[in-house]
Write an enzyme that holds these catalytic residues in place. Sequence first.
Site, PDB file in Angstrom:
ATOM      1  N   CYS A   1      62.836  61.394  62.330  1.00  0.00           N
ATOM      2  CA  CYS A   1      63.879  61.726  63.310  1.00  0.00           C
ATOM      3  C   CYS A   1      63.776  60.783  64.493  1.00  0.00           C
ATOM      4  CB  CYS A   1      63.679  63.148  63.808  1.00  0.00           C
ATOM      5  SG  CYS A   1      64.155  64.403  62.649  1.00  0.00           S
ATOM      6  N   ASP A   2      63.715  59.512  64.245  1.00  0.00           N
ATOM      7  CA  ASP A   2      63.551  58.550  65.328  1.00  0.00           C
ATOM      8  C   ASP A   2      64.562  57.447  65.104  1.00  0.00           C
ATOM      9  OD1 ASP A   2      62.604  56.325  66.953  1.00  0.00           O
ATOM     10  OD2 ASP A   2      60.804  57.532  67.234  1.00  0.00           O
TER      11      ASP A   2
END
Lengths: 391, 391
Positions: free
Chosen positions: A338-339
């Site tokens: 989730c980056d």
Amino acid sequence: MNAYVTEFSVPESFSPVHRAEQYIRNTRFDRPTLVVDLEQVAAQYDALKAGLGRAAMHYAVKANPAPEIIAKLAEMGSNFDAASRAEIELCLSQGAPAERISFGNTIKRVSDIAFAYQVGVRLFAVDAEEEMHKIAENAPGADVFVRVIVENCDADWPLTRKFGCARDKVLHLLELAGSLGLNAKGLSFHVGSQTRQAAMWENTLDQVAAIWQDAKEAGFDLSLLNIGGGFPAFYGDEIQGPTDYARAVMAQVQARFGDVPELIAEPGRGLVAEAGMIAAEVVLVSRKSENDLSRWVYLDIGKFSGLAETMDECIRYQFLTDRDYEDTGPCILAGPSCDSADVLYEKRPVHLPLGLKSGDRIIIPSCGAYTSTYASVGFNGFPPLDVVVLP
Amino acid sequence: MNAYVTEFSVPESFSPVHRAEQYIRNTRFDRPTLVVDLEQVAAQYDALKAGLGRAAMHYAVKANPAPEIIAKLAEMGSNFDAASRAEIELCLSQGAPAERISFGNTIKRVSDIAFAYQVGVRLFAVDAEEEMHKIAENAPGADVFVRVIVENCDADWPLTRKFGCARDKVLHLLELAGSLGLNAKGLSFHVGSQTRQAAMWENTLDQVAAIWQDAKEAGFDLSLLNIGGGFPAFYGDEIQGPTDYARAVMAQVQARFGDVPELIAEPGRGLVAEAGMIAAEVVLVSRKSENDLSRWVYLDIGKFSGLAETMDECIRYQFLTDRDYEDTGPCILAGPSCDSADVLYEKRPVHLPLGLKSGDRIIIPSCGAYTSTYASVGFNGFPPLDVVVLP
């Protein structure tokens, strides 16, 4: 059919069917895994050694510190370039004697210097006054070489000015070493990571030879030249084979420096990268909009779990799938975290089969160097890259 | 004297003497260590909650998965936004019930979806057709929200297009969810990391409200709006205090979306960053040439051991030393590894005391988020960032 093998000229060290690839195709993995073929590491060591001649090879442990690799190279007579106390301990534990280990990081903790000296390491890199004092106090009488900055133009991944000192500092440091009771043996440099052809060393070697000449004229009796790393691996663009490459570099060194008593080379990537392949998996394929030309392909491995060298899209890996007979289309490739920074290739999309979907296997060749140790301890809860070494 | 406290306006959540700072000043560390003050995490939770009102807080676990933080927040009634199976397992093990955990990663392994569903997680993020099918098959009947792409202009760290789908896909995905037996509850978005003022949400909220309106007009009965993260931490530039900030964001949401039955916010950085400080050390200070204006300062922590958010110099940390009474000068700041990419700040140098030298302690505030889990397993033989949580 294998796009990797058929589309590109295969370097001499590649066997037609890579053992790591074979192992991956016959195995199910529950997480991204690096598979390293130790036989190929050994073959590459021999091939480089044949070209390097009397230069001593100091394997850059940071490239891949798998204990099996260290043990194999120690057994074959290799030396080691260590970056920290932990790497020195690793080499010792795998059978490398201290006198075959150099401490090549120019940025060393005082306690690490003391440890290295205590276990018998005697050769240290240095590029600054403060570091010289730290070595003199904690490793009295040790041998040192001064790392110099060179301007890199021809490497695929030119280095910053982070390491080395400029020409105007070198004589001062050599003198300082002597005045502190250290043995100023010579110079080191780094041509830049992934320098694909031996001819690309020319400009760098000219720069270092000029500094070497300065030192000789100033009366310093230098006996050691450490030519560092820069030995390339095959990522799709043509490279010279290891023996030819090393031989051509050494010929250029001989032409400029003559019969230097002691020569060192520090291959890392050039020794282990091609021996390793990563087994990964597609997690999702999507289009952001009905009108998008490129698909987004998300893998179970990304920038924070092993593929850190995709930073700025510097190292461009190739990808094998089980659909390499299908037509391909452009993809933006990203990792699973989730980056938003975990995007591997976007500026220059990669071309992958049009039928690619979640669950498909992906094999990434030439991953034996600078993958497993870059992996984060568990960013987003994803485990670090697993490593399997084929004996 | 403390440059950090005296030179900048201190946000409301900062106590005059930070407990983590006090602990660091009274402790000797043998490696870089993150010290997190759990009391401050709790205070920040309360401050954000006061501003968020009836919106449920789902802590973004990836920001800092220290078990003590998860346990404390679970005890305080927080919900959790998980990115992977391991993060879900962590939350469960620390006392968070499954119904308070959402699976917010839009890129999920099939086996992770099945695991989540099996342990009772019922809320999933989705932004693509293939992902919707994966969820329908492995978490039948689950609640889903569709993540939409917004154009970010005002965040300190704008996100890429990696997550979310464009407006033209949203209705299609909502319809697909229904046809697959899933419960299409609503929408989510992300305003961009480190959005320093609530007013900066305006443009993003307008974009999402337009899509929300599309969906309502198309007959979808949306009941959930997930406003994501973006809540800022103090790195030196002024930010709004947590309660004011959250209240102002919620007022803007109310004005555009009315009485949405269910609201979710996912603070990560904004909840834990200020509660943590890193204890580090100077390893070397040098000049590359006699003529260089900037010194190079090398720390024992770098891009691959915890400070990954210095990538492209995005997050600009501040630095406290024991010499903050001295005059300062510009420095290029770098990590300890033999990697030329391990440079923290070079384009915009940092100003540090002129007397700084090897062995000096460095304290880095606002490091509670996105540090410990980014750390590599052992690049160059350096151990991952150690973590100490003050109860």
